[in-house]
Enzyme design. Structure first.
Site, PDB file in Angstrom:
ATOM      1  N   TYR A  16       0.816  -1.211   0.000  1.00 22.49           N
ATOM      2  CA  TYR A  16       0.000   0.000   0.000  1.00 22.49           C
ATOM      3  C   TYR A  16       0.855   1.268   0.000  1.00 22.49           C
ATOM      4  CZ  TYR A  16      -4.080  -2.936   1.136  1.00 22.49           C
ATOM      5  OH  TYR A  16      -5.089  -3.876   1.129  1.00 22.49           O
ATOM      6  N   LYS A  60       3.042 -15.822   1.912  1.00 25.59           N
ATOM      7  CA  LYS A  60       2.890 -16.574   0.667  1.00 25.59           C
ATOM      8  C   LYS A  60       4.317 -16.882   0.217  1.00 25.59           C
ATOM      9  CE  LYS A  60       0.386 -18.263  -2.729  1.00 25.59           C
ATOM     10  NZ  LYS A  60      -0.593 -19.353  -2.602  1.00 25.59           N
ATOM     11  N   ASP A  79      -3.798 -17.829   1.250  1.00 22.32           N
ATOM     12  CA  ASP A  79      -5.002 -18.403   0.637  1.00 22.32           C
ATOM     13  C   ASP A  79      -5.568 -19.513   1.512  1.00 22.32           C
ATOM     14  OD1 ASP A  79      -2.593 -19.665  -0.109  1.00 22.32           O
ATOM     15  OD2 ASP A  79      -3.442 -20.506  -1.927  1.00 22.32           O
ATOM     16  N   ASP A  93      -5.287  -6.735   6.010  1.00 19.86           N
ATOM     17  CA  ASP A  93      -6.480  -6.002   5.610  1.00 19.86           C
ATOM     18  C   ASP A  93      -7.579  -6.985   5.221  1.00 19.86           C
ATOM     19  OD1 ASP A  93      -8.184  -3.993   4.800  1.00 19.86           O
ATOM     20  OD2 ASP A  93      -7.116  -3.529   2.947  1.00 19.86           O
ATOM     21  N   ASP A 131     -10.782  -8.334   7.955  1.00 18.71           N
ATOM     22  CA  ASP A 131     -12.174  -8.081   7.573  1.00 18.71           C
ATOM     23  C   ASP A 131     -12.960  -9.388   7.469  1.00 18.71           C
ATOM     24  OD1 ASP A 131     -12.293  -5.314   7.518  1.00 18.71           O
ATOM     25  OD2 ASP A 131     -11.567  -5.168   5.476  1.00 18.71           O
TER      26      ASP A 131
HETATM   27 MG   LIG Z   1      -4.656 -20.934  -3.639  1.00 18.54          MG
HETATM   28 MG   LIG Z   2     -10.136  -3.545   5.212  1.00 17.09          MG
END
Ligand SMILES: [Mg+2]
Ligand SMILES: [Mg+2]
Lengths: 362, 362
Positions: B145, B195, B227, B251, B255
């Site tokens: 970000y 990851k 994931d 983030d 959520d």
């Molecule tokens: Mg995957």
């Molecule tokens: Mg968020």
């Protein structure tokens, strides 16, 4: 004159060969029912490739795939090959090169919850009553997993890790067309996922998606931030039809959506190249723990064959018939061990029985 | 001699002032019960800042915050200010500068499902029976970000969008310490998300996290791909205690985890600087649609005050007491409109009644 398609059949490891056998029975049945032929050529891949030809993706296999109209892929990997260097292991050594050689840039992952199997989901019945059917269209060859520069610079505590997320206009255009074309055959709604409030790639993504969308006035386009999408999938998955994502967002959301169905082992996937070529495979793994016992669930492999008919061969009627046969057999109560819940009306069957029942229902 | 802490109180817009009033009543009660004083200074922020002092974050407000030990923040934003340029709007114009000025690099977001409110979750009762309590620790000032280069290069169809994900060793070290210190006060388990199979930042992340973990032999460290984490949260949220993430993964997952509770409007959050300074605010928004009616749920604001006591003032006993009072009142059946489900034993109350009941339960 009947249509004919060349299929490279790559059963792979673990339960791959067992469930592939059932998918091939289904293709036999389709040949009988519809005026079509599937010319199949078998090839080794994954651990089978390593054991028999010294590589996870032998050159003979590549050549067979190149001479085919599509690849029907089983699954690869298992404890036997886990001590190999990562790049030589069945998964990385076979799947990544296949994606690259054939330019498989579009990953299609349906997250389908069958009405007969809502019990397997961790979501409440009221949230998923009647099932849901979401298709995640994920860009597969670009974005932060592949862009340069990438690496770790410096020494000791001065080190800095760097990855780059990069998208060009043509990369975004082509995956957007895939999503809109898929939506046309479904509920005609595309939800494009981005993080345009903080990412520059997302700003470009959103603009290009909106431009491409003008060519599809019959399809409704909406946008959603990726963090909100992760929430909305949990809250009310039925609100989605086609979800269009860049590579990493698609990786995360397609897995979340698949898990919401509670039937991860039931889901197929497609990886498409430009034109009609594609590779089709179950979303689940090779399940070495139950391999060779004849009890694996063949439905993901059968639905992968159905996706092949739909997306590479445009045999929509036959694909619909396979999907309907699977749903019918589930409604009849047939269950392999992985989806058996011992509820009234359920009957436990093995791999061959499930395959035969689907063929009979065709 | 009693301890004394300086609190900058920034009620903001919408329901902010109403729910803040109840949180301040709770602080009054804590002062009476424990030997402690909270010196409060009010300041304008968000739309209130724009209307009264011309800016979402007036300099007077910054000065008051700088002279304080912590910021208790309400919520900002509303339709009145939506036509302003994005950077001048209440959210971006206040929250981003506050994070930057005070170096708020650690975002703590608990996802708590109270046993009395499991009905509000979209997850099945059997998955969440007894509630769950996950704490997401998110790095808030680095990663994709904020890192450079970022932007769109080129013209027309030649354009390329670029974002960069970048992490240094010290950035990873300090957020890892926050996660492990939080875990020590909880169930002593940290799940680090990355990851590492495709991202270089994740390879460095994992290595640094493992090094820091050696200083906390009493805390168990595990790793999970992002994931898979998106899946596992849905499947079995109780498996997690503290989830440690870089900025974007945090983030998305914070959520998702918050939505799993079904009580988004109940959740507090903390943003911490090095040392003990922090900003505390509800996770939800300013809810302009119900502002001024006295019906908003003050629990997120009250739990934000509890987090302030716990993380900035080390008043663990008082924080525990507030949390227990909230749980007790929920178990008694008190519900503001947003969590009222009209089940047996529930009683609908307004903002002041809920606040008073929590004060009484202290
Ligand atoms: Mg995957
Ligand atoms: Mg968020």
């Amino acid at each position: 004159m009947s249509k004919s398609f060349k299929v490279a059949v790559l059963p792979g490891d673990g339960i791959g060969p067992e469930v592939m056998a059932e998918a091939l029975q289904v293709l036999d049945a389709v040949e009988k029912k519809y005026d079509v032929r599937f010319e199949r050529t078998f090839a080794n891949v994954g651990g089978a490739g390593i054991d028999l030809e010294g590589k996870a993706l032998p050159q003979t296999t590549v050549d067979i795939c190149k001479a085919s109209d599509a690849i029907l892929f089983g699954s690869v990997g298992g404890p036997k090959w886990e001590s190999l260097p990562p790049d030589e292991q069945p998964e990385r050594g076979a799947l990544l090169p296949l994606r690259k050689i054939f330019g498989l840039y579009a990953n299609l992952r349906p997250a389908i919850i069958f009405p007969a199997l809502t019990g397997a989901s961790s979501l409440k019945e009221e949230v998923i009553a009647g099932g849901f059917n979401v298709l995640v269209v994920r860009e597969l060859t670009g974005g932060i997993y592949f862009s340069q520069p990438k690496g770790i610079e410096g020494q000791g505590r001065e080190r800095i890790g760097i990855d780059t997320m990069r998208y060009s206009v043509p990369e975004i255009e082509r995956i957007t067309h895939v999503a809109f074309q898929a939506a046309r055959k479904r509920d005609k709604r595309v939800m494009s996922i981005d993080k345009a409030n903080v990412l520059s790639t997302s700003v470009l993504w959103r603009e290009v998606v909106e431009t491409v969308a003008k060519e599809y006035p019959d399809v409704k386009l909406s946008h959603m931030y990726v963090d909100n999408a992760a929430m909305q999938l949990v809250r009310w998955p039925k609100q989605f039809d086609v979800i269009l994502c860049e590579n990493m967002f698609g990786d995360i959301l397609s897995d979340e959506a698949a898990m919401l169905t509670g039937s991860l082992g039931m889901l197929p996937s497609a990886s498409l190249a430009e034109g009609s070529f594609g590779m089709y495979e179950p979303s689940g793994g090779s399940a070495p723990d139950i391999a060779g016992q004849g009890i694996a669930n063949p439905i993901a492999q059968i639905l992968s064959a159905s996706m092949m008919l739909r997306y590479s061969f445009a045999l929509v009627e036959a694909a619909d018939a396979i999907d309907a046969a699977v749903e019918k057999v589930l409604n009849q109560g047939l269950r392999t061990g992985d989806i058996f819940q011992d509820r009234p009306g359920e009957r436990k069957v093995n791999t061959k029985e499930m395959g035969a029942a689907i063929v009979a229902a065709l």
